[in-house]
Write an enzyme that holds these catalytic residues in place. Structure first.
Site, PDB file in Angstrom:
ATOM      1  CD  GLN A   1      -2.892  -1.099   2.366  1.00 60.96           C
ATOM      2  OE1 GLN A   1      -3.935  -0.450   2.290  1.00 60.96           O
ATOM      3  NE2 GLN A   1      -2.565  -1.775   3.455  1.00 60.96           N
TER       4      GLN A   1
ATOM      5  CE  LYS B   1      -0.896  -9.357 -11.191  1.00 56.71           C
ATOM      6  NZ  LYS B   1       0.012  -9.399 -10.025  1.00 56.71           N
TER       7      LYS B   1
END
Length: 315
Positions: free
Chosen positions: A98, A195
């Site tokens: 994050q 992906k």
């Protein structure tokens, strides 16, 4: 040999500290770490470090919370013991995923952890293959960011794979830059796996972009293998597109959740990782090759202590 250089380790990865100490020709500093009955960490330095150049080795991998807290306590202890300089050596930097607000009401944990390490008293940080390179800018102290690519590529070169048979496969669009680094070192051509992340735990591999893998050897590199869903999915795509051999490579073997089962069942020739994190001896895979980063980190520590350039190690 080194005036006032002090190397010490938390409980996260003492084996790596021992290897680095052997490279430097020194003995790690002595400290006692234990836990109170309620889980709080108790720590005491067992030697004088006043005026010393201290390097604290502690990767913040699983369990990340205990390892991070232990690092902060070590930094505080060294600061209060009047160390001249404290360098946090973090081969694997946890809470790095994050690194930005990509949706509403979420934290930026990479910045939070950077603040904690700095506020605890670290004067410098030495780390390797951050999940996002911009995390270096979250620190208000110097950061030396090393790369394991030369070490991993050195092993791949020893396999003597013909360059016209080699395809470097990026497991997702975000890994293209690091894949190009491997391409420059090893040659071959480039392919990219498309992906899509479905949630925090699952990803879906859809297509292959770039050079054909028919009859080729695929090398799939990523910065870390966590649950192994992404890289094993990329390996399946490579096999489906005709690759005869598939090698997986990663700087950090986090290996949590279903990682060992997925890697054990994957149709891959070899899995190449570094020892930036300790591996569970009872789970080791037959086709797992571990490359030590002790010489890389040891040389960086030597150069930092001697006020020499570290850029030589990652140019």
């Amino acid at each position: 040999m080194y005036d006032n250089l002090t190397l010490m380790s938390g409980r996260a990865h003492p084996q790596l500290t021992t290897e680095i100490a052997e490279y430097l020709g020194i003995v790690p500093a002595s400290l006692e770490i234990s836990n109170f009955p309620d889980g709080e960490i108790s720590l005491q330095l067992m030697q004088n470090i006043r005026g010393c150049d201290v390097f604290l080795l502690q990767p913040t991998g699983p369990g990340v919370n205990d390892n991070l807290m232990e690092l902060l306590i070590m930094i505080d202890a060294c600061k209060r013991a009047s160390a001249a300089r404290i360098t946090a050596v973090i081969p694997y930097f946890g809470y790095a995923r994050q690194d930005r607000k990509d949706s509403g009401r979420v934290p930026i944990t990479a910045k939070l952890v950077s603040n904690l390490i700095t506020k605890a008293g670290a004067d410098r940080v030495l780390t390797m293959d951050l999940h996002a390179a911009q995390i270096q800018g979250f620190f208000d102290v110097p950061v030396d960011h090393l790369y394991a690519a030369p070490i991993l590529d050195g092993y791949v070169k020893s396999l003597r794979i013909p360059e016209d048979e080699l395809v470097i496969v990026s497991p997702d669009e975000g890994s293209i830059k690091s894949s190009l680094m491997h391409l420059d070192n090893l040659g071959g051509t480039l392919a990219i796996v498309d992906k899509r992340r479905t949630n925090a735990l699952e990803t879906k591999q859809a297509n292959l972009i770039g050079d054909s893998l028919e009859g080729k050897t695929a090398l799939i590199f990523d910065d870390l293998i966590s649950t192994a869903g992404s890289i094993v999915g990329a390996a399946k795509i490579a096999r489906d597109h005709g690759a005869t051999r598939v090698y997986l490579g990663a700087s950090h073997a986090v290996f949590c959740g279903e990682a060992y089962n997925r890697l054990r069942e994957a149709d891959v020739t070899e899995i190449i990782v570094t020892n930036s994190l300790p591996l569970k001896e009872d789970h080791l895979l037959k086709n797992l090759r571990t490359i030590s980063v002790a010489p890389l980190l040891g040389e960086a520590i030597r150069r930092i202590h001697s006020n020499e350039s570290v850029s030589y190690l990652f140019d």
